[in-house]
Enzyme design. Structure first.
Site, PDB file in Angstrom:
ATOM      1  N   HIS A 136      54.251 135.865  63.867  1.00 12.80           N
ATOM      2  CA  HIS A 136      53.620 136.827  64.788  1.00 12.80           C
ATOM      3  C   HIS A 136      54.748 137.400  65.664  1.00 12.80           C
ATOM      4  O   HIS A 136      55.742 136.720  65.923  1.00 12.80           O
ATOM      5  CB  HIS A 136      52.626 136.046  65.644  1.00 12.80           C
ATOM      6  N   LYS A 194      42.008 131.197  71.954  1.00  9.60           N
ATOM      7  CA  LYS A 194      41.733 131.110  70.514  1.00  9.60           C
ATOM      8  C   LYS A 194      41.017 129.803  70.164  1.00  9.60           C
ATOM      9  O   LYS A 194      40.703 129.555  69.008  1.00  9.60           O
ATOM     10  CB  LYS A 194      43.036 131.221  69.722  1.00  9.60           C
ATOM     11  N   GLN A 234      47.384 129.413  66.005  1.00 12.06           N
ATOM     12  CA  GLN A 234      46.295 129.379  65.031  1.00 12.06           C
ATOM     13  C   GLN A 234      45.963 127.969  64.544  1.00 12.06           C
ATOM     14  O   GLN A 234      44.876 127.750  64.023  1.00 12.06           O
ATOM     15  CB  GLN A 234      46.613 130.277  63.820  1.00 12.06           C
ATOM     16  N   ASP A 276      54.698 127.265  66.623  1.00 10.04           N
ATOM     17  CA  ASP A 276      53.709 128.210  67.132  1.00 10.04           C
ATOM     18  C   ASP A 276      52.337 127.723  66.655  1.00 10.04           C
ATOM     19  O   ASP A 276      51.984 127.885  65.483  1.00 10.04           O
ATOM     20  CB  ASP A 276      54.024 129.620  66.599  1.00 10.04           C
ATOM     21  N   CYS A 324      49.938 142.178  64.592  1.00  4.47           N
ATOM     22  CA  CYS A 324      51.178 141.725  65.249  1.00  4.47           C
ATOM     23  C   CYS A 324      52.074 140.978  64.268  1.00  4.47           C
ATOM     24  O   CYS A 324      52.752 140.006  64.654  1.00  4.47           O
ATOM     25  CB  CYS A 324      50.900 140.855  66.470  1.00  4.47           C
TER      26      CYS A 324
HETATM   27  N1  PLP Z   1      51.122 133.327  67.197  1.00  2.00           N
HETATM   28  C1  PLP Z   1      50.141 133.528  66.337  1.00  2.00           C
HETATM   29  C2  PLP Z   1      50.241 132.934  64.968  1.00  2.00           C
HETATM   30  C3  PLP Z   1      49.043 134.289  66.698  1.00  2.00           C
HETATM   31  O1  PLP Z   1      48.052 134.501  65.829  1.00  2.00           O
HETATM   32  C4  PLP Z   1      48.980 134.830  68.006  1.00  2.00           C
HETATM   33  C5  PLP Z   1      47.863 135.707  68.406  1.00  2.00           C
HETATM   34  O2  PLP Z   1      47.170 136.273  67.603  1.00  2.00           O
HETATM   35  C6  PLP Z   1      50.034 134.582  68.876  1.00  2.00           C
HETATM   36  C7  PLP Z   1      51.090 133.820  68.434  1.00  2.00           C
HETATM   37  C8  PLP Z   1      50.050 135.124  70.254  1.00  2.00           C
HETATM   38  O3  PLP Z   1      49.023 134.586  71.027  1.00  2.00           O
HETATM   39  P1  PLP Z   1      48.746 135.141  72.475  1.00  2.00           P
HETATM   40  O4  PLP Z   1      48.443 136.597  72.325  1.00  2.00           O
HETATM   41  O5  PLP Z   1      47.573 134.351  72.948  1.00  2.00           O
HETATM   42  O6  PLP Z   1      49.974 134.913  73.261  1.00  2.00           O
END
Ligand code: PLP
Length: 414
Positions: free
Chosen positions: A130, A233, A210, A207, A372
């Site tokens: 992401h 999430k 998810q 990360d 993203c």
């Molecule tokens: N990493 C992953 C795999 C994501 O799916 C997301 C959000 O969709 C993020 C990071 C970023 O999360 P946040 O927008 O809550 O910071």
């Protein structure tokens, strides 16, 4: 893993906890929410605890002796304990509240990485990150002359272990990688990746945006150095996330933002930092949100993360089967065995945004775009996909509605 829904948990009872699921998008058109990868819906337990906080106990934390301030502080710190227990952290001190996954990753990039990496040092990422696990490292690489390398995604949409081993031989300092791709749904073999990183002398940042909401994630058994995730999430509120870190690392790291609460003593020209985790929590935090986060973690733990993972696995298998029946639909991602509850797809001759818009007419909420993860879409020569995603409150009936909706799109576009 074809386990009947009822043996895992009572999905209808779960659904009854989520007020928004009773909503009609238009008169007679109920909501079918298939966008939990973007953000999950919230159960009444989370909404109620935040409501109660504002109605009964609202005050700033950590700096008052009056009853409300003490209650607010206790509730906020209970939230931290609940989240720490959810990921099996040894100590709640290892849970730093941030705004979200993005801020947690930036925190590591601006503190640990700036203090420990020098020009020429290498960071390993993957092709399926992401943007929030890409841009902080690009910014740092530009500022410090670091080298970024990327573990490819294999032809069957998996983390390429062989390529990873080759990169490890180049002695990277940090491996920052997703535990579950928000586009492909690919679940990476995190324990093995971390073990190999440590053998090669590298630290790891996972990360978990998810994975933490959908899989059992145990920081001690993973032995991960840093883990980032977001409350919103995982049925919690937006505005709060976590950076988990190993205590010696957090203690050695310089602070991130400066201001109130992160200090012990302040003079006009100098200051000393507060203890971990407060050292990283400058200013008034998202208090009600941290309280809601704790309740969200407990809500998921009460259902059981193993049951949630098994339930979503079964639904993903079903969704992949049903989508495979539709001519002209291509789903990106590995087989259900390696995949979380995400189905990103393209339809021949129809733009992903049009698909999402037509589905919305029938109350089906899906997302369209690059999610993203632009470099990953670039890899497949596309600019966008339509993404349906599943969570604890979705059922096979929701998958059936999605499939019916896609047939309607086909009809409209001939
Ligand atoms: N990493 C992953 C795999 C994501 O799916 C997301 C959000 O969709 C993020 C990071 C970023 O999360 P946040 O927008 O809550 O910071």
């Amino acid at each position: 893993m074809a386990v009947p829904e009822k043996t895992l948990f009572d999905v209808e009872r779960v659904r009854a906890d989520f007020p928004i699921l009773k909503r009609e998008i238009r008169p007679g058109v109920p909501l079918t929410y298939l966008d939990s990868t973007a953000t999950a819906q919230k159960p009444r337990q989370v909404i109620d605890v935040m409501d109660t906080f504002y109605r009964r106990s609202n005050a700033n934390i950590h700096r008052g002796v009056h009853t409300l301030a003490e209650e607010a502080t206790a509730m906020y710190e209970k939230g931290r304990e609940q989240v720490a227990s959810f990921i099996n952290a040894q100590s709640a001190r290892q849970v730093v509240f941030t705004r979200n996954t993005t801020e947690s990753i930036n925190l590591v990039a601006y503190t640990w990485a700036r203090a420990n990496l020098k020009s020429g040092d290498m960071i390993v990422l993957t092709e399926m990150e992401h943007h929030s696990n890409l841009i902080p490292w690009q910014l740092l690489a530009q500022a410090r002359g670091l080298r970024l390398e990327f573990v490819p995604v294999t032809d069957d949409y998996l983390f390429d272990m062989d390529a990873y081993r080759e990169l490890l031989a180049l002695e990277p300092k940090l491996i920052a990688f997703t535990h579950m791709s928000n586009v492909l749904g690919t679940i990476t073999p995190a324990a093995e990746i971390i073990r190999l990183a440590h053998e090669a002398g590298a630290l790891t940042l996972l990360d978990g945006a998810q994975s933490v909401p959908h899989l059992p994630v145990d920081v001690q058994s993973l032995d991960v150095d840093f883990l980032a995730f977001s409350a919103h999430k995982m049925v919690g509120p937006s505005g709060v996330g976590v950076l988990y870190g190993k205590l010696p690392l957090l203690e050695a790291m310089p602070p991130f933002l400066g201001g109130g609460d992160m200090i012990k003593t302040v003079h006009l020209r100098t200051f000393s930092t507060n203890e971990v985790p407060y050292k990283f929590e400058a200013g008034t935090p998202a208090i009600a949100e941290a309280i809601g986060f704790g309740v969200a973690a407990e809500y998921l733990a009460n259902i059981g993360m193993d049951a949630i993972a098994a339930y979503e696995h079964e639904m993903t298998e079903y969704a992949l089967e049903r989508l495979a029946e539709i001519p002209g639909v291509t789903v990106f991602g590995p087989s259900a065995e390696h995949k979380g509850g995400v189905a990103s797809f393209v339809m021949d001759g129809v733009h992903p945004h049009d698909v999402a818009q037509i589905l919305d007419h029938d109350g089906i909420a899906v997302r369209a775009g690059h999610h993203c993860a632009q470099p990953l879409h670039e890899k497949y020569g596309i600019t966008a996909t339509t993404r349906a995603s599943f969570y604890i409150y979705n059922t096979r009936a929701d998958v059936d509605k999605l499939v019916e909706g896609i047939y309607k799109v086909k009809e409209i576009f001939g």
